[in-house]
Design an enzyme around this catalytic site. Structure first.
Site, short mmCIF file in Angstrom:
data_model
loop_
_atom_site.label_atom_id
_atom_site.label_comp_id
_atom_site.label_asym_id
_atom_site.label_seq_id
_atom_site.Cartn_x
_atom_site.Cartn_y
_atom_site.Cartn_z
CG ASP A 1 7.93 1.57 4.89
OD1 ASP A 1 8.65 1.59 5.88
OD2 ASP A 1 7.42 0.53 4.43
CD GLN A 2 3.95 1.39 -2.38
OE1 GLN A 2 5.00 1.95 -2.71
NE2 GLN A 2 3.05 1.02 -3.27
#
Length: 237
Positions: free
Chosen positions: A105-106
């Site tokens: 994820d970011q």
């Protein structure tokens, strides 16, 4: 040579022929960039590009394998309509069209594989191969032994029990505990959700290895080309 699309998917080890038909019906297969839902369509693997779930099944390009140290703030994708930073922005002089194998994820940093070898990507991602992924998580507070044992044995997340995990406390401070966790599942934001479920949200997360292929001293934003020996390390426990 042309073959039926579902047969090509089955031969690539992605799914049984019946399951491949379901993938096609669900619109998860593309040929030359277009979604195909028609059964029995004939496809030429030598001249056409095939993708399943966004990952190439066959490619006419030379196979390439890259290990990237993804920094936080980058998306694990090859395109973002909103123009946010993506992992391929960090790669230079790579002519082949490559894709991330799974996602971080970011907000998560660490080891991310990118390749144009769809068969290998599917093998890494398929649960039956149980490829271990190692993470180092800094979590809020001090999880007690009971909570850590629960995470190690498996907890219910979104209606399904997680598989057993290897968990080791690396450092315990007053407000933060650093924990190494090894899992072979690939649910979305799984590590974060596991610690959130026991009341100790993740403050910082880093993936450090696929199998025995370790990130090592590769700096954030840097990458290296992998050889056959590196690929074998991915599948070692």
């Amino acid at each position: 040579m042309q073959e039926r699309l579902q047969k090509i998917l089955a031969k690539a080890g992605i799914a049984s022929r019946r399951k491949a038909e379901e993938l096609i019906k669900e619109g998860r297969v593309r040929v030359d960039g277009k979604v195909v839902t028609e059964m029995g369509i004939q496809v030429d693997t030598d001249t056409q590009d095939i993708e399943c779930n966004g990952i190439p099944v066959s490619s006419r390009e030379k196979k390439i394998y890259i290990l990237l140290h993804k920094p936080a703030g980058f998306l694990s994708t090859v395109h973002d309509p909103q123009g946010r930073p993506i992992v391929t922005d960090l790669l230079h002089n790579v002519k082949e069209r490559i894709y991330p194998v799974g996602r971080l994820d970011q907000d998560t940093e660490g080891a991310l594989l990118l390749t144009n070898d769809g068969e290998l990507a599917q093998k890494i991602l398929h649960p039956s191969h149980e490829v271990n992924k190692t993470y180092v998580a800094k979590v809020k507070g001090k999880p007690d032994k009971k909570k850590l044992d629960a995470l190690a044995k498996g907890i219910i997340l979104e209606g399904r029990k997680t598989w057993p995990a290897d968990i080791k406390v690396l450092r315990a401070e007053a407000q933060v505990t650093t924990i190494k966790i090894i899992i072979h599942e690939g649910r979305k934001r799984q590590v974060r959700k596991m610690f959130e479920a026991v009341g100790h949200p993740v403050l910082q997360l880093k993936r450090t290895a696929y199998g025995q292929l370790e990130l090592g001293n590769l700096e954030p934003g840097k990458s290296r080309i992998l050889g056959p020996g590196d690929i074998k390390m991915i599948f070692r426990k």
